[in-house]
Design a protein around this motif. Structure first.
Motif, mmCIF file in Angstrom:
data_model
loop_
_atom_site.group_PDB
_atom_site.id
_atom_site.type_symbol
_atom_site.label_atom_id
_atom_site.label_comp_id
_atom_site.label_asym_id
_atom_site.label_seq_id
_atom_site.Cartn_x
_atom_site.Cartn_y
_atom_site.Cartn_z
ATOM 1 N N ARG A 316 0.819 -1.209 0.000
ATOM 2 C CA ARG A 316 0.000 0.000 0.000
ATOM 3 C C ARG A 316 0.856 1.263 0.000
ATOM 4 O O ARG A 316 0.580 2.217 -0.718
ATOM 5 N N ARG A 317 1.896 1.274 0.803
ATOM 6 C CA ARG A 317 2.727 2.483 0.891
ATOM 7 C C ARG A 317 3.496 2.718 -0.409
ATOM 8 O O ARG A 317 3.674 3.865 -0.839
ATOM 9 N N THR A 318 3.940 1.637 -1.024
ATOM 10 C CA THR A 318 4.622 1.785 -2.319
ATOM 11 C C THR A 318 3.673 2.364 -3.353
ATOM 12 O O THR A 318 4.045 3.254 -4.131
ATOM 13 N N LEU A 319 2.443 1.862 -3.383
ATOM 14 C CA LEU A 319 1.450 2.378 -4.321
ATOM 15 C C LEU A 319 1.186 3.855 -4.077
ATOM 16 O O LEU A 319 1.109 4.652 -5.028
ATOM 17 N N LEU A 320 1.057 4.241 -2.808
ATOM 18 C CA LEU A 320 0.831 5.652 -2.499
ATOM 19 C C LEU A 320 1.995 6.515 -2.970
ATOM 20 O O LEU A 320 1.784 7.624 -3.481
ATOM 21 N N GLY A 321 3.207 6.023 -2.800
ATOM 22 C CA GLY A 321 4.370 6.781 -3.245
ATOM 23 C C GLY A 321 4.410 6.940 -4.755
ATOM 24 O O GLY A 321 4.684 8.024 -5.271
ATOM 25 N N VAL A 322 4.108 5.857 -5.474
ATOM 26 C CA VAL A 322 4.076 5.922 -6.941
ATOM 27 C C VAL A 322 2.990 6.881 -7.403
ATOM 28 O O VAL A 322 3.203 7.697 -8.319
ATOM 29 N N ILE A 327 0.843 12.036 -9.571
ATOM 30 C CA ILE A 327 0.067 13.260 -9.351
ATOM 31 C C ILE A 327 0.958 14.489 -9.538
ATOM 32 O O ILE A 327 0.512 15.522 -10.038
ATOM 33 N N ALA A 328 2.221 14.367 -9.142
ATOM 34 C CA ALA A 328 3.160 15.473 -9.371
ATOM 35 C C ALA A 328 3.308 15.755 -10.862
ATOM 36 O O ALA A 328 3.327 16.915 -11.291
ATOM 37 N N VAL A 329 3.390 14.707 -11.660
ATOM 38 C CA VAL A 329 3.459 14.879 -13.113
ATOM 39 C C VAL A 329 2.160 15.479 -13.634
ATOM 40 O O VAL A 329 2.154 16.387 -14.476
ATOM 41 N N LEU A 350 -11.047 12.796 -16.607
ATOM 42 C CA LEU A 350 -10.867 11.348 -16.708
ATOM 43 C C LEU A 350 -9.525 10.901 -16.129
ATOM 44 O O LEU A 350 -9.467 9.926 -15.366
ATOM 45 N N ILE A 351 -8.451 11.612 -16.478
ATOM 46 C CA ILE A 351 -7.137 11.257 -15.927
ATOM 47 C C ILE A 351 -7.110 11.517 -14.423
ATOM 48 O O ILE A 351 -6.604 10.700 -13.643
ATOM 49 N N GLY A 352 -7.666 12.663 -14.023
ATOM 50 C CA GLY A 352 -7.675 13.007 -12.607
ATOM 51 C C GLY A 352 -8.434 12.004 -11.763
ATOM 52 O O GLY A 352 -7.965 11.578 -10.700
ATOM 53 N N PHE A 353 -9.605 11.597 -12.223
ATOM 54 C CA PHE A 353 -10.380 10.602 -11.480
ATOM 55 C C PHE A 353 -9.674 9.252 -11.467
ATOM 56 O O PHE A 353 -9.749 8.512 -10.477
ATOM 57 N N GLY A 354 -8.984 8.902 -12.560
ATOM 58 C CA GLY A 354 -8.248 7.649 -12.570
ATOM 59 C C GLY A 354 -7.134 7.641 -11.531
ATOM 60 O O GLY A 354 -6.983 6.670 -10.772
ATOM 61 N N LEU A 355 -6.369 8.731 -11.479
ATOM 62 C CA LEU A 355 -5.322 8.840 -10.461
ATOM 63 C C LEU A 355 -5.914 8.888 -9.058
ATOM 64 O O LEU A 355 -5.372 8.289 -8.120
ATOM 65 N N LEU A 356 -7.031 9.606 -8.921
ATOM 66 C CA LEU A 356 -7.672 9.696 -7.618
ATOM 67 C C LEU A 356 -8.098 8.319 -7.130
ATOM 68 O O LEU A 356 -7.913 7.982 -5.954
ATOM 69 N N GLY A 357 -8.661 7.527 -8.033
ATOM 70 C CA GLY A 357 -9.082 6.187 -7.636
ATOM 71 C C GLY A 357 -7.928 5.342 -7.150
ATOM 72 O O GLY A 357 -8.016 4.661 -6.122
ATOM 73 N N LEU A 358 -6.808 5.389 -7.865
ATOM 74 C CA LEU A 358 -5.648 4.580 -7.483
ATOM 75 C C LEU A 358 -5.084 4.981 -6.134
ATOM 76 O O LEU A 358 -4.700 4.125 -5.324
ATOM 77 N N THR A 359 -5.008 6.278 -5.877
ATOM 78 C CA THR A 359 -4.402 6.729 -4.613
ATOM 79 C C THR A 359 -5.415 6.774 -3.479
ATOM 80 O O THR A 359 -5.118 6.384 -2.350
ATOM 81 N N PHE A 360 -6.630 7.239 -3.770
ATOM 82 C CA PHE A 360 -7.649 7.332 -2.722
ATOM 83 C C PHE A 360 -8.066 5.948 -2.232
ATOM 84 O O PHE A 360 -8.421 5.764 -1.065
ATOM 85 N N GLY A 361 -7.985 4.962 -3.127
ATOM 86 C CA GLY A 361 -8.364 3.613 -2.745
ATOM 87 C C GLY A 361 -7.536 3.056 -1.606
ATOM 88 O O GLY A 361 -7.992 2.172 -0.872
ATOM 89 N N GLN A 362 -6.317 3.561 -1.415
ATOM 90 C CA GLN A 362 -5.446 3.054 -0.356
ATOM 91 C C GLN A 362 -5.033 4.134 0.638
ATOM 92 O O GLN A 362 -4.176 3.895 1.489
ATOM 93 N N SER A 363 -5.624 5.319 0.520
ATOM 94 C CA SER A 363 -5.172 6.431 1.362
ATOM 95 C C SER A 363 -5.705 6.367 2.778
ATOM 96 O O SER A 363 -5.106 6.924 3.692
ATOM 97 N N CYS A 421 4.366 16.768 -0.310
ATOM 98 C CA CYS A 421 4.135 16.479 1.115
ATOM 99 C C CYS A 421 3.914 14.986 1.331
ATOM 100 O O CYS A 421 4.423 14.404 2.297
ATOM 101 N N SER A 422 3.146 14.361 0.435
ATOM 102 C CA SER A 422 2.901 12.927 0.561
ATOM 103 C C SER A 422 4.194 12.138 0.433
ATOM 104 O O SER A 422 4.474 11.232 1.233
ATOM 105 N N MET A 423 4.998 12.466 -0.566
ATOM 106 C CA MET A 423 6.252 11.740 -0.766
ATOM 107 C C MET A 423 7.202 11.938 0.408
ATOM 108 O O MET A 423 7.863 10.989 0.852
ATOM 109 N N ALA A 424 7.248 13.162 0.938
ATOM 110 C CA ALA A 424 8.114 13.422 2.089
ATOM 111 C C ALA A 424 7.645 12.662 3.313
ATOM 112 O O ALA A 424 8.451 12.080 4.056
ATOM 113 N N SER A 425 6.331 12.646 3.541
ATOM 114 C CA SER A 425 5.787 11.937 4.696
ATOM 115 C C SER A 425 6.072 10.446 4.614
ATOM 116 O O SER A 425 6.481 9.820 5.610
ATOM 117 N N LEU A 426 5.867 9.865 3.437
ATOM 118 C CA LEU A 426 6.125 8.439 3.271
ATOM 119 C C LEU A 426 7.603 8.126 3.459
ATOM 120 O O LEU A 426 7.968 7.095 4.043
#
Length: 436
Positions: A316-322, A327-329, A350-363, A421-426
């Protein structure tokens, strides 16, 4: 309270022949509950763009009125930490059933009361104060609706399936958005603007109360069962005083609150903010853009489900980092997409919701495993409150302000800050775990 006592009696009776609570039952209760909560919030969020500026601030230009509306929008997130303090005390004194009943009726009541809100032309500035009070009620209640089900679901998931079960509660967000956006799209398409602003917008707020009642009974059936109580006790998922938590494990609260900032910042930047940008600065009708956002929400559902599969393979943490890196890109592309006409705006959604799903799903609770068992229940609740406040609470207000006063590029900068902030926290969390 009598209704709660009756439900508790039935729950204990049914538990006599059903002494085990399965992850599937927990997941169903969580999804129903989260859908009702997010539906309430998205109904308000969409109305804060399409209704409240004209209803409450008719004497200023539409942009300024929308900024005022977004300021009120933020009040719920400011109220959430206070709600946790209040309702955890209620839970310790009167029990989980009373706590949850009060919270969900407050949430549904605050939302439904907005349906009766008079406009500025009727009662003047008092209408603004009434809406602010209802919004604070929503925030307090959402904190009180925390029942530990998500943490319990994760802890009781089968081996190798923790990511899969962790994503299930998050499905409530796109489901709630689809329901809220669908209602507003229907009324804006079938009613004249005059009828919509007069009475049509009020209907979704009535629906919200009915949805909350259904969710209340679905969750109480499980929360008040003896088997659920035994599971909570076994896992030590009981509330503790917040000051004790901060004194003993405040470091974990801080790190956990910043870990999902990329996800939470993106959350309102693909739902509420773009609706305001399109309605204010383009000729695209709101109902058409709501349909595009609904398509995006479907993509978000797919992303959330995919996150469960991916997290169980890479962590999960690796996925959040990726995802934070992606999201930075995406933040660099944001001004080009939002400023690229209908095609660019659609791609952004569409791209935003796709990224949101991947990260929000494990946040949710990605770092709550850092807490010792005694502090996990309260730690998860307070961490979520702070993460929503820092990451999402002011996102629509900040994004619309910088986009309208400066440039769309600054929306990308805002999103980039959340990703960093997310990458630094992780990274900090990983270092601390290695050193402990």
């Amino acid at each position: 309270m009598e209704a709660t006592a009756e439900l508790e009696r039935h729950g204990r009776e049914s538990a006599a022949g059903h002494a085990k609570v399965t992850p599937g039952e927990i997941a169903l209760a969580v999804v129903i509950g989260r859908t009702s909560e997010f539906f309430d919030f998205f109904v308000y969020g969409i109305a804060s763009v399409l209704v409240f500026p004209a209803l409450l601030f008719p004497d200023v230009d539409r942009l300024t009125a929308t900024l005022y509306s977004f300021a009120i929008f933020s009040l719920a997130f400011v109220a959430r930490p206070f709600g946790s303090l209040i309702f955890m005390t209620i839970g310790r004194v009167y029990g989980r059933g009373v706590k949850l009943t009060i919270a969900l009726f407050l949430l549904g009541g605050s939302t439904a009361s907005i349906a009766f809100l008079p406009g500025h032309v009727t009662i003047g500035v008092a209408a603004v104060w009434l809406l602010a009070a209802a919004r604070i009620g929503q925030g307090l209640a959402l904190a009180g609706a925390w029942d530990g089900l998500a943490s319990l679901l994760s802890l009781n998931s089968p081996a190798g399936k923790r990511g899969w079960y962790a994503m299930m509660p998050q499905l409530g967000a796109p489901f709630g958005f689809l329901l809220a956006a669908g209602l507003f799209a229907y009324f804006t398409a079938t009613l004249s603007e005059e009828d919509f602003l007069s009475w049509g917008w009020r209907y979704p707020f009535f629906v919200a109360f009915a949805v909350n009642v259904v969710a209340l009974f679905a969750r109480l059936r499980l929360v008040l069962s003896e088997a659920y109580s035994q599971l909570l006790s076994t896992r030590e998922l009981e509330p503790v005083p917040v000051l004790e938590l901060l004194w003993k494990e405040g470091r974990n609260v801080l790190i956990g609150a910043f870990a999902p900032l990329a996800s939470f910042a993106l959350f309102h930047l693909v739902t509420i903010f773009p609706l305001s940008w399109v309605t204010l600065f383009t000729d695209l009708p709101a109902r058409h853009f709501l349909l595009i956002e609904m398509l995006g929400a479907v993509v978000g559902v797919i992303g959330i489900v995919a996150s469960g599969v991916i997290a169980d393979r890479i962590g999960r943490r690796t996925l959040l980092g990726v995802c934070a890196g992606l999201i930075a890109v995406f933040s660099v592309l944001t001004p080009f997409l939002l400023g690229g006409g209908l095609a660019g705006e659609t791609a952004f959604i569409l791209i935003g919701f796709g990224l949101l799903g991947l990260t929000f799903g494990q946040s949710s609770g990605a770092l709550t495993s850092n807490f010792s068992s005694r502090y996990r229940y309260t730690g998860a609740a307070l961490t979520a409150d702070l993460a929503w406040l820092i990451g999402a609470g002011f996102a629509p207000l900040v994004a619309l302000t910088v986009a309208s006063k400066l440039d769309l590029a600054f929306v990308g900068v805002y999103l980039l800050s959340g990703a960093l902030c997310s990458m630094a926290s992780l990274a900090i969390n990983r270092q601390l775990v290695m050193n402990d």
